[in-house]
Design a protein around this motif. Sequence first.
Motif, PDB file in Angstrom:
ATOM      1  N   SER A   5       1.511   2.217   2.560  1.00 24.76           N
ATOM      2  CA  SER A   5       2.017   1.565   1.349  1.00 24.76           C
ATOM      3  C   SER A   5       2.931   2.459   0.527  1.00 24.76           C
ATOM      4  O   SER A   5       3.484   2.019  -0.477  1.00 24.76           O
ATOM      5  CB  SER A   5       0.847   1.090   0.497  1.00 24.76           C
ATOM      6  OG  SER A   5      -0.089   2.134   0.338  1.00 24.76           O
ATOM      7  N   GLY A   6       3.084   3.722   0.942  1.00 23.60           N
ATOM      8  CA  GLY A   6       4.074   4.576   0.288  1.00 23.60           C
ATOM      9  C   GLY A   6       3.686   5.062  -1.082  1.00 23.60           C
ATOM     10  O   GLY A   6       2.498   5.130  -1.426  1.00 23.60           O
ATOM     11  N   SER A   7       4.698   5.374  -1.862  1.00 25.87           N
ATOM     12  CA  SER A   7       4.463   5.939  -3.182  1.00 25.87           C
ATOM     13  C   SER A   7       5.335   5.239  -4.212  1.00 25.87           C
ATOM     14  O   SER A   7       6.284   4.546  -3.874  1.00 25.87           O
ATOM     15  CB  SER A   7       4.787   7.431  -3.172  1.00 25.87           C
ATOM     16  OG  SER A   7       6.123   7.634  -2.758  1.00 25.87           O
ATOM     17  N   GLU A   8       4.967   5.416  -5.457  1.00 25.55           N
ATOM     18  CA  GLU A   8       5.775   4.873  -6.550  1.00 25.55           C
ATOM     19  C   GLU A   8       5.920   5.952  -7.619  1.00 25.55           C
ATOM     20  O   GLU A   8       5.263   6.991  -7.548  1.00 25.55           O
ATOM     21  CB  GLU A   8       5.104   3.621  -7.136  1.00 25.55           C
ATOM     22  CG  GLU A   8       3.731   3.912  -7.703  1.00 25.55           C
ATOM     23  CD  GLU A   8       2.964   2.659  -8.139  1.00 25.55           C
ATOM     24  OE1 GLU A   8       3.503   1.555  -8.023  1.00 25.55           O
ATOM     25  OE2 GLU A   8       1.819   2.817  -8.584  1.00 25.55           O
ATOM     26  N   VAL A  52       5.815  11.411  -7.956  1.00 20.65           N
ATOM     27  CA  VAL A  52       5.427  10.132  -7.371  1.00 20.65           C
ATOM     28  C   VAL A  52       3.922  10.147  -7.133  1.00 20.65           C
ATOM     29  O   VAL A  52       3.282  11.198  -7.151  1.00 20.65           O
ATOM     30  CB  VAL A  52       6.166   9.872  -6.034  1.00 20.65           C
ATOM     31  CG1 VAL A  52       7.652   9.661  -6.262  1.00 20.65           C
ATOM     32  CG2 VAL A  52       5.943  11.007  -5.054  1.00 20.65           C
ATOM     33  N   LYS A  53       3.374   8.976  -6.926  1.00 24.32           N
ATOM     34  CA  LYS A  53       1.952   8.875  -6.601  1.00 24.32           C
ATOM     35  C   LYS A  53       1.763   7.787  -5.558  1.00 24.32           C
ATOM     36  O   LYS A  53       2.572   6.855  -5.458  1.00 24.32           O
ATOM     37  CB  LYS A  53       1.136   8.561  -7.864  1.00 24.32           C
ATOM     38  CG  LYS A  53       1.501   7.244  -8.508  1.00 24.32           C
ATOM     39  CD  LYS A  53       0.637   6.962  -9.728  1.00 24.32           C
ATOM     40  CE  LYS A  53       1.039   5.609 -10.331  1.00 24.32           C
ATOM     41  NZ  LYS A  53       0.382   5.323 -11.595  1.00 24.32           N
ATOM     42  N   GLY A  54       0.716   7.926  -4.810  1.00 22.39           N
ATOM     43  CA  GLY A  54       0.435   6.941  -3.771  1.00 22.39           C
ATOM     44  C   GLY A  54       0.136   5.571  -4.352  1.00 22.39           C
ATOM     45  O   GLY A  54      -0.372   5.444  -5.464  1.00 22.39           O
ATOM     46  N   VAL A  55       0.498   4.523  -3.586  1.00 21.91           N
ATOM     47  CA  VAL A  55       0.202   3.153  -3.997  1.00 21.91           C
ATOM     48  C   VAL A  55      -1.107   2.744  -3.327  1.00 21.91           C
ATOM     49  O   VAL A  55      -1.120   2.366  -2.154  1.00 21.91           O
ATOM     50  CB  VAL A  55       1.334   2.195  -3.570  1.00 21.91           C
ATOM     51  CG1 VAL A  55       0.999   0.764  -3.969  1.00 21.91           C
ATOM     52  CG2 VAL A  55       2.665   2.626  -4.163  1.00 21.91           C
ATOM     53  N   THR A  56      -2.202   2.851  -4.053  1.00 20.30           N
ATOM     54  CA  THR A  56      -3.490   2.481  -3.461  1.00 20.30           C
ATOM     55  C   THR A  56      -3.738   0.986  -3.612  1.00 20.30           C
ATOM     56  O   THR A  56      -3.079   0.314  -4.403  1.00 20.30           O
ATOM     57  CB  THR A  56      -4.646   3.245  -4.133  1.00 20.30           C
ATOM     58  OG1 THR A  56      -4.518   3.088  -5.542  1.00 20.30           O
ATOM     59  CG2 THR A  56      -4.619   4.709  -3.779  1.00 20.30           C
ATOM     60  N   ILE A  57      -4.647   0.484  -2.829  1.00 18.00           N
ATOM     61  CA  ILE A  57      -4.927  -0.948  -2.827  1.00 18.00           C
ATOM     62  C   ILE A  57      -6.404  -1.144  -3.173  1.00 18.00           C
ATOM     63  O   ILE A  57      -7.267  -0.391  -2.719  1.00 18.00           O
ATOM     64  CB  ILE A  57      -4.616  -1.551  -1.445  1.00 18.00           C
ATOM     65  CG1 ILE A  57      -3.130  -1.332  -1.111  1.00 18.00           C
ATOM     66  CG2 ILE A  57      -4.949  -3.046  -1.407  1.00 18.00           C
ATOM     67  CD1 ILE A  57      -2.802  -1.501   0.349  1.00 18.00           C
ATOM     68  N   LYS A  58      -6.676  -2.134  -3.992  1.00 20.58           N
ATOM     69  CA  LYS A  58      -8.043  -2.451  -4.411  1.00 20.58           C
ATOM     70  C   LYS A  58      -8.945  -2.609  -3.181  1.00 20.58           C
ATOM     71  O   LYS A  58      -8.546  -3.239  -2.200  1.00 20.58           O
ATOM     72  CB  LYS A  58      -8.019  -3.755  -5.212  1.00 20.58           C
ATOM     73  CG  LYS A  58      -9.265  -3.999  -6.045  1.00 20.58           C
ATOM     74  CD  LYS A  58      -9.128  -5.277  -6.847  1.00 20.58           C
ATOM     75  CE  LYS A  58     -10.521  -5.811  -7.184  1.00 20.58           C
ATOM     76  NZ  LYS A  58     -10.470  -7.150  -7.777  1.00 20.58           N
ATOM     77  N   VAL A  94      -0.918   6.520   6.713  1.00 26.71           N
ATOM     78  CA  VAL A  94       0.200   7.372   7.146  1.00 26.71           C
ATOM     79  C   VAL A  94       1.279   7.382   6.073  1.00 26.71           C
ATOM     80  O   VAL A  94       1.373   6.464   5.259  1.00 26.71           O
ATOM     81  CB  VAL A  94       0.839   6.879   8.468  1.00 26.71           C
ATOM     82  CG1 VAL A  94      -0.031   7.203   9.673  1.00 26.71           C
ATOM     83  CG2 VAL A  94       1.131   5.386   8.417  1.00 26.71           C
ATOM     84  N   GLY A  95       2.097   8.421   6.092  1.00 21.64           N
ATOM     85  CA  GLY A  95       3.219   8.511   5.155  1.00 21.64           C
ATOM     86  C   GLY A  95       2.800   9.054   3.801  1.00 21.64           C
ATOM     87  O   GLY A  95       1.787   9.743   3.679  1.00 21.64           O
ATOM     88  N   ASP A  96       3.559   8.704   2.788  1.00 21.17           N
ATOM     89  CA  ASP A  96       3.333   9.236   1.442  1.00 21.17           C
ATOM     90  C   ASP A  96       1.910   9.013   0.947  1.00 21.17           C
ATOM     91  O   ASP A  96       1.354   9.836   0.214  1.00 21.17           O
ATOM     92  CB  ASP A  96       4.292   8.574   0.433  1.00 21.17           C
ATOM     93  CG  ASP A  96       5.692   9.165   0.500  1.00 21.17           C
ATOM     94  OD1 ASP A  96       5.938  10.022   1.359  1.00 21.17           O
ATOM     95  OD2 ASP A  96       6.545   8.755  -0.320  1.00 21.17           O
TER      96      ASP A  96
END
Lengths: 427, 427
Positions: free
Chosen positions: B109-112, B266-272, B303-305
């Motif tokens: 999910s990458g970063s924002e 930036v920070k990781g985009v975590t998911i609930k 994987v990834g950011d």
Amino acid sequence: MNIPKSSYPRIVIIGGGFAGIALAKKLSKQEVQVVLLDKHNYHTFQPLLYQVSTGGLEPDSIAYPIRKILKDFPNFFFRLTNVNEINTEKSNILTDIGDLKFDYLVVASGSETNFFGNSEIEKHSMAMKTIPQSLNLRSLILENFEEALLTSDLNERIALMNFVIVGGGPTGVELAGALAEIKKGILPKDYPDLDTRLAQINIIQSSDCILKGMSENASKKAEDFLEKLGVHIWKNVRVTNYDGKTVTTNTDLTFDSATVVWAAGVKGVTIKGLDAEEFVTRGNRLLVNEFNQIKGFSNIFAVGDIACLVSEEFPNGFPMMAQPAIQQGEQLGENLLNLIEEKPMKPFVYKDKGAMATIGRNKAVVDLKKFKFQGVFAWYVWMFVHLFFLIGFRNRMVVFVNWVYNYVRFDREARLIIRPFKKKIKA
Amino acid sequence: MNIPKSSYPRIVIIGGGFAGIALAKKLSKQEVQVVLLDKHNYHTFQPLLYQVSTGGLEPDSIAYPIRKILKDFPNFFFRLTNVNEINTEKSNILTDIGDLKFDYLVVASGSETNFFGNSEIEKHSMAMKTIPQSLNLRSLILENFEEALLTSDLNERIALMNFVIVGGGPTGVELAGALAEIKKGILPKDYPDLDTRLAQINIIQSSDCILKGMSENASKKAEDFLEKLGVHIWKNVRVTNYDGKTVTTNTDLTFDSATVVWAAGVKGVTIKGLDAEEFVTRGNRLLVNEFNQIKGFSNIFAVGDIACLVSEEFPNGFPMMAQPAIQQGEQLGENLLNLIEEKPMKPFVYKDKGAMATIGRNKAVVDLKKFKFQGVFAWYVWMFVHLFFLIGFRNRMVVFVNWVYNYVRFDREARLIIRPFKKKIKA
């Protein structure tokens, strides 16, 4: 508005379309101050908007910064603003960013989509006269394909893949051709789990032929081309309403469609204070004399789509296309300089260079004054002419690269939903 | 979600960035079903976003339709959607368009942008992690120049032309270089009535050097390049707030600015549902083992950011850049196939290919593993590498044409305000 005072007369041009830019160029390096007002900071090459909507070109390559077109001209000022009102008695223009006095005023405000007063159609259907509108249409087409994948309701899926184009003029015809190519070349690859046959493209034309302004040959051949591409042409049908789900007509025909493009007409963009009944005519255009002067004024002019110059050959004014606009802009440039130098002005004479339309790959129709032809050669002519008239070397290069790529690969890569359209109107 | 059932195991990938696409490609033509979910229908080549913001490239040429990347892969499904929650117990994903069961799940999910909890900074400053954000920044920069022309208040004009970039990483440095070139090459031509000297470009860096992840040579040389271009670098200064008018810092320094770009982290985009304290670590990233498995799961990966893989050389995880993402995606592809075939997985080993940044025309810094260099040659290397990694032949051609044009003509023609940013937030 903080435009420096000058000893030169000030000419204010409203609108940076074909007419406004042609006029401004003519006035460059002359002893006049030119102020150009536009609500966009770029000139739009409108004839290629349909390619932006269908992912064939990026928007940036058919637009050009107005400041850059006129950067080497001294005494030239551009201001990004809406024009709200014109006070003709005080020679004053009221804008979002302040007032502006003029010595000469040229209205080149162009045209916008004409929904003929039907607000429900206006609310639910798509127009394609500006770059943001064209990008909205691009997003909507792609969003509808994505949505078609998700629904288990066959009727909904059919509606999501059913395109209705109202109006069989050049815009409608060119858009239909491009959509037909998407159906053939891209849909089966991008959406292998969608039944491509469901994608239908319809043109609804109120009269008995498409490309009405062109020759009978062109019209018939275009119809032929479109039918071979699988486009349905419904002639002598008039759309009466579209509620966001169903298009109704003056016949028994109805169309369930999630994508209705309204290309059935344009009207002039008039400005408050310059909208008296005595000179606002058919299609909201401003009646002008042979010098493009608006009736009753000696220092206020109109050129391009907004101007209605009645002649024997064109009793309803010239067609609302690039050529008459460019020619009027250029001629008015000369006339303004004549006027300032108290020399006589020359009446505008339209040199009809013909008309053309493309209907997808290898197919176009071209009407020149003495020579009319259709097919592959016409298609090359169409491309050459459009590349030639596009402003900017970089734009020409980028468009050329895209066209070669699209041709060789049967592709259109700019199929990106950068700003979702549906979500925006929902949220 | 209507994904057909398959006898193959289903691998769901969340995110079509560098990691997700690299993984999906590895899984093509294998006996697995791959479902890729993304909220955009395109892959973004993030390293060139700053060129979109500064009018050097059109957005369409650094994006690529995800469906097209994967069009020849059987058993591949793309769905355009937000992912709202993951139920790890039931192996179920909740999205805007329905639920989806998975056998294997890969979070890519990458970063924002990380505003470190300061909502006022978040509200007023610009981020540059997505194409819409970059286009908003492009509009804002141009709108501010237009506004600078209009104001008679000198302080306001100064603020409108004062750029503050928070963060001296590659993004901040490359953006500053591009803005400096706009100041030098475009501003004087486009805005002859603006005093170009008022345009100031500031980088605010909280530590004592810029390009912190790179070699000392690269950092020093970049600083040198930027200072020659007239960019002010403020080191050891931390931004404490920005209220839309004034940037305040932990020192006496303040900046009145209408354009603040937040490139400070930036920070990781975590998911609930996949955000338990035991594996969410520094920078909101998910702690993974050497096989990219999230702690406590055998079939859920990152994987990834978003992934934080701790190694001796990188105790805080790999840098959040394209290379580690691509390599992890590729490695995980192999590992997933191994896992399914009940073969042992291989631990991920990062091959550090170095880092690079460009600081405008003829200027770049390149750190390869054994060879570090700066200047013109580095600039060519930077361009070649970026063209090479860009997805799509057409994109490469269009970017190449633009770069040649921009280089030869000292220009950036995509300076178009297609969707106004300020008006939008006002209206």
